[in-house]
Design a protein around this motif. Structure first.
Motif, mmCIF file in Angstrom:
data_model
loop_
_atom_site.group_PDB
_atom_site.id
_atom_site.type_symbol
_atom_site.label_atom_id
_atom_site.label_comp_id
_atom_site.label_asym_id
_atom_site.label_seq_id
_atom_site.Cartn_x
_atom_site.Cartn_y
_atom_site.Cartn_z
ATOM 1 N N LYS A 100 40.437 39.122 41.727
ATOM 2 C CA LYS A 100 40.781 40.259 42.589
ATOM 3 C C LYS A 100 40.363 41.579 41.963
ATOM 4 C CE LYS A 100 44.790 38.688 45.260
ATOM 5 N NZ LYS A 100 46.255 38.681 45.244
ATOM 6 N N ARG A 101 40.571 41.681 40.651
ATOM 7 C CA ARG A 101 40.327 42.968 39.989
ATOM 8 C C ARG A 101 38.837 43.231 39.777
ATOM 9 N NH1 ARG A 101 39.037 46.917 38.698
ATOM 10 N NH2 ARG A 101 39.786 48.502 37.253
ATOM 11 N N TYR A 102 38.079 42.191 39.360
ATOM 12 C CA TYR A 102 36.675 42.419 38.996
ATOM 13 C C TYR A 102 35.691 41.589 39.820
ATOM 14 C CZ TYR A 102 38.945 44.580 34.995
ATOM 15 O OH TYR A 102 39.738 45.370 34.214
ATOM 16 N N GLY A 103 36.159 40.453 40.325
ATOM 17 C CA GLY A 103 35.252 39.564 41.042
ATOM 18 C C GLY A 103 34.271 38.904 40.078
ATOM 19 N N ASN A 104 33.335 38.172 40.630
ATOM 20 C CA ASN A 104 32.351 37.521 39.771
ATOM 21 C C ASN A 104 31.157 38.448 39.582
ATOM 22 O OD1 ASN A 104 30.988 35.655 38.250
ATOM 23 N ND2 ASN A 104 30.141 34.579 40.033
ATOM 24 N N LYS A 105 31.218 39.257 38.550
ATOM 25 C CA LYS A 105 30.058 40.118 38.277
ATOM 26 C C LYS A 105 29.737 40.052 36.799
ATOM 27 C CE LYS A 105 32.572 44.416 37.612
ATOM 28 N NZ LYS A 105 32.912 45.714 38.110
ATOM 29 N N ASN A 106 28.604 40.585 36.452
ATOM 30 C CA ASN A 106 28.183 40.604 35.067
ATOM 31 C C ASN A 106 29.151 41.403 34.212
ATOM 32 O OD1 ASN A 106 25.939 39.395 33.868
ATOM 33 N ND2 ASN A 106 24.644 40.361 35.446
ATOM 34 N N LEU A 107 29.969 40.719 33.438
ATOM 35 C CA LEU A 107 30.827 41.474 32.518
ATOM 36 C C LEU A 107 31.144 40.630 31.293
ATOM 37 C CD1 LEU A 107 33.949 40.244 32.760
ATOM 38 C CD2 LEU A 107 34.046 41.708 34.753
ATOM 39 N N THR A 108 31.465 41.329 30.219
ATOM 40 C CA THR A 108 31.910 40.601 29.033
ATOM 41 C C THR A 108 33.418 40.754 28.935
ATOM 42 O OG1 THR A 108 31.606 42.520 27.606
ATOM 43 C CG2 THR A 108 29.742 41.018 27.806
ATOM 44 N N PHE A 109 34.087 39.738 28.434
ATOM 45 C CA PHE A 109 35.542 39.804 28.340
ATOM 46 C C PHE A 109 36.063 39.118 27.090
ATOM 47 C CE2 PHE A 109 37.263 35.558 29.167
ATOM 48 C CZ PHE A 109 36.113 34.881 29.533
ATOM 49 N N LYS A 110 37.308 39.385 26.861
ATOM 50 C CA LYS A 110 38.016 38.724 25.776
ATOM 51 C C LYS A 110 39.447 38.524 26.261
ATOM 52 C CE LYS A 110 39.912 39.919 21.258
ATOM 53 N NZ LYS A 110 39.837 40.795 20.086
ATOM 54 N N VAL A 111 40.056 37.408 25.908
ATOM 55 C CA VAL A 111 41.467 37.193 26.264
ATOM 56 C C VAL A 111 42.304 37.492 25.031
ATOM 57 C CG1 VAL A 111 43.185 35.578 27.126
ATOM 58 C CG2 VAL A 111 40.804 35.394 27.902
ATOM 59 N N TYR A 112 43.350 38.257 25.222
ATOM 60 C CA TYR A 112 44.231 38.596 24.103
ATOM 61 C C TYR A 112 45.664 38.256 24.497
ATOM 62 C CZ TYR A 112 46.939 41.555 20.931
ATOM 63 O OH TYR A 112 47.853 42.029 20.025
ATOM 64 N N THR A 113 46.248 37.319 23.813
ATOM 65 C CA THR A 113 47.606 36.878 24.163
ATOM 66 C C THR A 113 48.621 37.392 23.146
ATOM 67 O OG1 THR A 113 46.670 34.866 25.107
ATOM 68 C CG2 THR A 113 49.038 34.849 24.651
ATOM 69 N N ARG A 114 49.708 37.929 23.662
ATOM 70 C CA ARG A 114 50.824 38.320 22.779
ATOM 71 C C ARG A 114 52.011 37.449 23.128
ATOM 72 N NH1 ARG A 114 51.448 44.582 21.583
ATOM 73 N NH2 ARG A 114 53.353 43.684 20.810
ATOM 74 N N ARG A 115 52.511 36.786 22.102
ATOM 75 C CA ARG A 115 53.580 35.823 22.339
ATOM 76 C C ARG A 115 54.907 36.403 21.848
ATOM 77 N NH1 ARG A 115 54.253 30.266 20.017
ATOM 78 N NH2 ARG A 115 53.586 31.330 18.168
ATOM 79 N N ALA A 116 55.592 37.176 22.698
ATOM 80 C CA ALA A 116 56.900 37.695 22.298
ATOM 81 C C ALA A 116 57.900 36.554 22.335
ATOM 82 C CB ALA A 116 57.340 38.813 23.225
ATOM 83 N N ASP A 117 57.639 35.592 23.254
ATOM 84 C CA ASP A 117 58.476 34.401 23.358
ATOM 85 C C ASP A 117 57.873 33.311 22.469
ATOM 86 O OD1 ASP A 117 59.912 32.211 23.992
ATOM 87 O OD2 ASP A 117 59.305 32.121 26.108
ATOM 88 N N LYS A 118 58.410 33.182 21.262
ATOM 89 C CA LYS A 118 57.788 32.268 20.283
ATOM 90 C C LYS A 118 58.051 30.804 20.611
ATOM 91 C CE LYS A 118 56.240 35.642 17.627
ATOM 92 N NZ LYS A 118 54.883 36.113 17.842
#
Ligand code: ATP
Ligand code: MG
Length: 394
Positions: A100-118
């Motif tokens: 929804k936010r970006y659609g399928n277009k040429n972009l680079t990404f990274k996933v960053y997860t923060r686990r406050a719930d250990k």
């Protein structure tokens, strides 16, 4: 992309222990005051974060604009919320969000997860690579770049799952109401509204005082100060504005004291009255828009003479700033256009052709004794006839 919630980030420095709760309480109240008129919102807290959730429709831009006026906020993240904290739900929500936010277009990404719930069964790194993998599978034009991604998809695992990729800059500072109250000497100029803004940004509530000189100054000049107070109140919250009729004191000074000392003596009386009104209204400091060397009344010697009548601390946040830097802030906070309206000021009317630039305190004090016969009465009348305006943000 339609958002229904925001995550509010605030600086945690200096807000440990008991103070932290005071700080968070005040910040939540300030946020509520700012967004109340824009829709129905619930404000919720989880450790280190504040969440603003809409229960009605709202205008996205308006909410961001309001939140950017709240001191204490350093970042505003439009988020999507997933109630179930399990991997499949996180995966589906992440794919839906990116689509929804970006659609399928040429972009680079990274996933960053923060686990406050250990207690979540996967390590953050594992979540990152798994979600990354599914995103690559779903969107053929995406590439991973862990060093300099176009999009950083952040996944926070808390009581719920929060997904976002943008942090809009907040105003910074501390929430108003966490640091006492000060009295701003507010003229119609460029500097004093900026000075009020800067001190308010440190969590200080404002009152203001304006020295009016009718009929030498017009209703327009007074209205201009009321307008400026209103613009500053958009950030600081309500301001009680005290309007002093200063004409008779100015006329007495004009009549009895040497003309090259008029401005200094007048400014000493302004500070005296401001301090009295400040103390009567539980303010712990005064604020002015003075800046070293800007005009004759702001040389080091002049500041020394003006300051000498005060016992409260006088905050002068513009003191070391160049005019252009002050103008830049006044443009940013939207006071500039009002400040430059060409209405006369009480200082400009009784100004000498050649004011002293290096006043001597003993000489100034001696000149002031010429006012002995009349000043107590005039001072009392000025205080007794103050008009009070309660200024509120629109
Ligand atoms: P400003 O742009 O804030 O008017 P200025 O550069 O015109 O400042 P001065 O006129 O010397 O400087 O005033 C210095 C400070 O004294 C102002 O910033 C303001 O805090 C205070 N002051 C001056 N005139 C008034 C007034 N009529 N009422 C209230 N405060 C005043
Ligand atoms: Mg001025």
């Amino acid at each position: 992309m339609e958002y229904k919630a925001f995550m509010i980030k605030y600086a945690e420095i200096g807000t440990k222990g008991k103070n932290r709760y005071v700080f968070e309480d005040v910040l939540c109240n300030r946020i509520k005051e700012h967004v109340d008129k824009l829709g129905d919102f619930v404000i919720r807290r989880e450790y280190g974060r504040i969440f603003l959730e809409a229960e009605s429709s709202f205008d996205y831009e308006d909410v961001i604009t309001e939140l950017q006026k709240v001191f204490g906020i350093i970042g505003i993240c439009p988020i999507v919320v997933e109630d179930s904290v399990d991997f499949d739900s996180i995966k589906n929500k992440s794919i839906e969000y990116m689509g929804k936010r970006y659609g399928n277009k040429n972009l680079t990404f990274k996933v960053y997860t923060r686990r406050a719930d250990k207690s979540f069964p996967m390590q953050s790194m594992e979540v990152n690579s798994e979600i990354g993998h599914y995103l690559l599978e779903e969107f053929s034009d995406y590439k991973v770049d862990v060093h300099n991604p176009d999009v950083m998809l952040t996944i926070e695992l808390r009581e719920k799952v929060y997904i976002y990729s943008e942090t809009i800059k907040g105003a910074g500072g501390l929430p108003v109401g966490t640091n006492g109250k000060a009295m701003l000497l507010l003229s119609g100029g460029i500097d004093s509204p900026v000075a009020g803004y800067m001190i308010s940004k440190r969590g200080v509530e404002l009152e203001a005082i304006y020295f009016n000189a009718p009929p030498y100054t017009s209703e327009h000049a007074k209205q201009k100060v009321i307008d400026l107070a209103r613009i500053v109140s958009e950030y600081s919250g309500p301001i009680r504005l005290h309007i002093v009729n200063f004409t008779d004191i100015q006329l007495a000074i004009y009549e009895k004291c040497p003309h090259d000392e008029l401005t200094i003596i007048m400014r000493r009386y302004m500070m005296r009255i401001a301090e009295d009104i400040a103390k009567a209204n539980s303010c712990q400091a005064l604020i002015t828009g003075e800046s070293i060397g800007q005009v004759a009344s702001q040389t080091m010697q002049s500041l020394y003479c003006t300051n000498e009548v005060c016992t409260l601390p006088v905050f002068r946040p513009c003191i070391g700033m160049d005019k252009q830097d002050i103008i830049d802030i006044s443009e940013k906070i939207d006071t500039y256009e009002t400040s430059i309206l060409p209405y006369e000021d009480c200082c400009t009317i009784f100004v000498a052709k050649h004011p002293v630039t290096k006043p001597n305190l003993d000489i100034i004090k001696r000149s002031e004794t010429k006012l002995t016969d009349v000043i107590d009465e005039l001072y009392k009348t000025a205080i007794d006839t103050i008009e009070v305006c309660e200024i509120k943000p629109e």
